[in-house]
Design a protein around this motif. Sequence first.
Motif, mmCIF file in Angstrom:
data_model
loop_
_atom_site.group_PDB
_atom_site.id
_atom_site.type_symbol
_atom_site.label_atom_id
_atom_site.label_comp_id
_atom_site.label_asym_id
_atom_site.label_seq_id
_atom_site.Cartn_x
_atom_site.Cartn_y
_atom_site.Cartn_z
ATOM 1 N N SER A 72 -12.610 30.032 38.296
ATOM 2 C CA SER A 72 -13.065 28.756 37.628
ATOM 3 C C SER A 72 -11.523 27.724 37.853
ATOM 4 C CB SER A 72 -13.333 28.835 36.101
ATOM 5 O OG SER A 72 -11.937 29.000 35.491
ATOM 6 N N ASP A 73 -12.088 26.602 37.914
ATOM 7 C CA ASP A 73 -11.291 25.397 37.962
ATOM 8 C C ASP A 73 -10.279 25.553 37.009
ATOM 9 O OD1 ASP A 73 -12.757 24.254 40.363
ATOM 10 O OD2 ASP A 73 -13.560 22.844 39.089
ATOM 11 N N LEU A 74 -10.292 25.780 35.942
ATOM 12 C CA LEU A 74 -9.254 25.807 34.832
ATOM 13 C C LEU A 74 -8.385 26.952 35.192
ATOM 14 C CD1 LEU A 74 -8.197 24.896 32.292
ATOM 15 C CD2 LEU A 74 -9.627 26.546 30.949
ATOM 16 N N THR A 75 -8.890 28.210 35.559
ATOM 17 C CA THR A 75 -7.989 29.419 35.781
ATOM 18 C C THR A 75 -7.244 29.014 37.259
ATOM 19 O OG1 THR A 75 -9.653 30.777 35.209
ATOM 20 C CG2 THR A 75 -7.896 31.754 36.425
ATOM 21 N N ALA A 76 -7.870 28.302 38.105
ATOM 22 C CA ALA A 76 -7.090 27.839 39.356
ATOM 23 C C ALA A 76 -5.884 26.678 38.873
ATOM 24 C CB ALA A 76 -8.002 27.158 40.349
ATOM 25 N N ASP A 77 -6.215 25.832 38.073
ATOM 26 C CA ASP A 77 -5.578 24.942 37.637
ATOM 27 C C ASP A 77 -4.232 25.482 36.791
ATOM 28 O OD1 ASP A 77 -6.728 22.774 38.728
ATOM 29 O OD2 ASP A 77 -7.587 22.219 36.684
ATOM 30 N N PHE A 78 -4.613 26.552 35.985
ATOM 31 C CA PHE A 78 -3.494 27.109 35.015
ATOM 32 C C PHE A 78 -2.522 27.821 36.003
ATOM 33 C CE2 PHE A 78 -2.331 31.371 32.884
ATOM 34 C CZ PHE A 78 -1.673 30.760 31.900
ATOM 35 N N ASP A 79 -3.089 28.570 37.169
ATOM 36 C CA ASP A 79 -2.201 29.287 37.853
ATOM 37 C C ASP A 79 -1.352 28.219 38.614
ATOM 38 O OD1 ASP A 79 -3.310 31.635 37.202
ATOM 39 O OD2 ASP A 79 -4.792 31.656 38.856
ATOM 40 N N ALA A 80 -1.853 26.966 39.134
ATOM 41 C CA ALA A 80 -0.923 26.090 39.642
ATOM 42 C C ALA A 80 0.051 25.703 38.736
ATOM 43 C CB ALA A 80 -1.811 25.011 40.029
ATOM 44 N N ALA A 81 -0.375 25.505 37.502
ATOM 45 C CA ALA A 81 0.841 25.099 36.617
ATOM 46 C C ALA A 81 1.536 25.996 36.398
ATOM 47 C CB ALA A 81 0.080 24.665 35.110
ATOM 48 N N VAL A 82 1.572 27.375 36.172
ATOM 49 C CA VAL A 82 2.482 28.371 35.965
ATOM 50 C C VAL A 82 3.372 28.450 37.312
ATOM 51 C CG1 VAL A 82 2.703 30.992 36.052
ATOM 52 C CG2 VAL A 82 1.127 29.940 34.656
ATOM 53 N N ALA A 83 2.793 28.296 38.480
ATOM 54 C CA ALA A 83 3.769 28.132 39.705
ATOM 55 C C ALA A 83 4.584 26.643 39.455
ATOM 56 C CB ALA A 83 2.875 28.063 40.673
ATOM 57 N N ARG A 84 4.087 25.882 39.253
ATOM 58 C CA ARG A 84 4.905 24.552 39.003
ATOM 59 C C ARG A 84 5.867 24.650 38.048
ATOM 60 N NH1 ARG A 84 -0.272 22.109 38.701
ATOM 61 N NH2 ARG A 84 0.573 21.046 36.814
ATOM 62 N N SER A 85 5.646 25.403 36.705
ATOM 63 C CA SER A 85 6.713 25.642 35.779
ATOM 64 C C SER A 85 7.890 26.323 36.331
ATOM 65 C CB SER A 85 6.041 26.482 34.723
ATOM 66 O OG SER A 85 5.939 27.601 35.044
ATOM 67 N N LYS A 86 7.926 26.676 37.110
ATOM 68 C CA LYS A 86 9.110 27.488 37.906
ATOM 69 C C LYS A 86 10.054 26.691 38.620
ATOM 70 C CE LYS A 86 6.899 32.005 38.040
ATOM 71 N NZ LYS A 86 6.307 31.856 36.716
ATOM 72 N N ASN A 87 9.471 25.215 38.774
ATOM 73 C CA ASN A 87 10.163 24.308 39.744
ATOM 74 C C ASN A 87 10.117 22.883 39.055
ATOM 75 O OD1 ASN A 87 10.168 26.148 42.026
ATOM 76 N ND2 ASN A 87 8.265 25.886 42.258
ATOM 77 N N LEU A 88 10.609 22.808 37.761
ATOM 78 C CA LEU A 88 10.797 21.734 37.143
ATOM 79 C C LEU A 88 12.095 21.087 37.329
ATOM 80 C CD1 LEU A 88 9.050 22.681 33.530
ATOM 81 C CD2 LEU A 88 8.152 21.337 35.386
ATOM 82 N N ALA A 89 12.007 19.730 37.449
ATOM 83 C CA ALA A 89 13.348 19.233 37.756
ATOM 84 C C ALA A 89 14.163 19.291 36.893
ATOM 85 C CB ALA A 89 13.014 17.537 37.869
ATOM 86 N N GLU A 90 13.846 19.394 35.497
ATOM 87 C CA GLU A 90 15.042 19.688 34.521
ATOM 88 C C GLU A 90 14.411 20.707 33.742
ATOM 89 O OE1 GLU A 90 16.144 16.492 31.768
ATOM 90 O OE2 GLU A 90 16.249 15.084 33.390
ATOM 91 N N ARG A 91 15.362 21.664 33.193
ATOM 92 C CA ARG A 91 15.097 22.654 32.237
ATOM 93 C C ARG A 91 14.765 22.190 30.749
ATOM 94 N NH1 ARG A 91 17.394 26.316 28.533
ATOM 95 N NH2 ARG A 91 16.767 28.540 28.853
ATOM 96 N N PRO A 92 13.619 22.703 30.373
ATOM 97 C CA PRO A 92 12.971 22.075 29.070
ATOM 98 C C PRO A 92 14.088 22.593 28.086
ATOM 99 C CG PRO A 92 11.237 22.637 30.415
ATOM 100 C CD PRO A 92 12.509 23.250 30.987
#
Length: 84
Positions: A2-22
């Motif tokens: 589903s689109d939600l699962t694809a978006d979730f997987d993409a967000a997980v990948a992006r979370s590893k490359n955030l500009a600043e550590r939360p």
Amino acid sequence: MSDLTADFDAAVARSKNLAERPDNPTLLKIYALYKQATQGDNAEKRPGFSDVVARAKWDAWTKLKGTAGEAARQQYIDLIASLE
């Protein structure tokens, strides 16, 4: 997938490359939403007092008890988007 699962997987990948550590509360929220989205309600035993980090993670995940997987995925996606 589903689109939600694809978006979730993409967000997980992006979370590893955030500009600043939360900050720590945000990291706990990210962790808890991920666990709720991928595993559902927390059924694990609460860690002891000596393991402060594991206990904080357990508490954060347990606060999301009853949240549907789809809702947790969407909240995760929105949170990561807000941090970018």
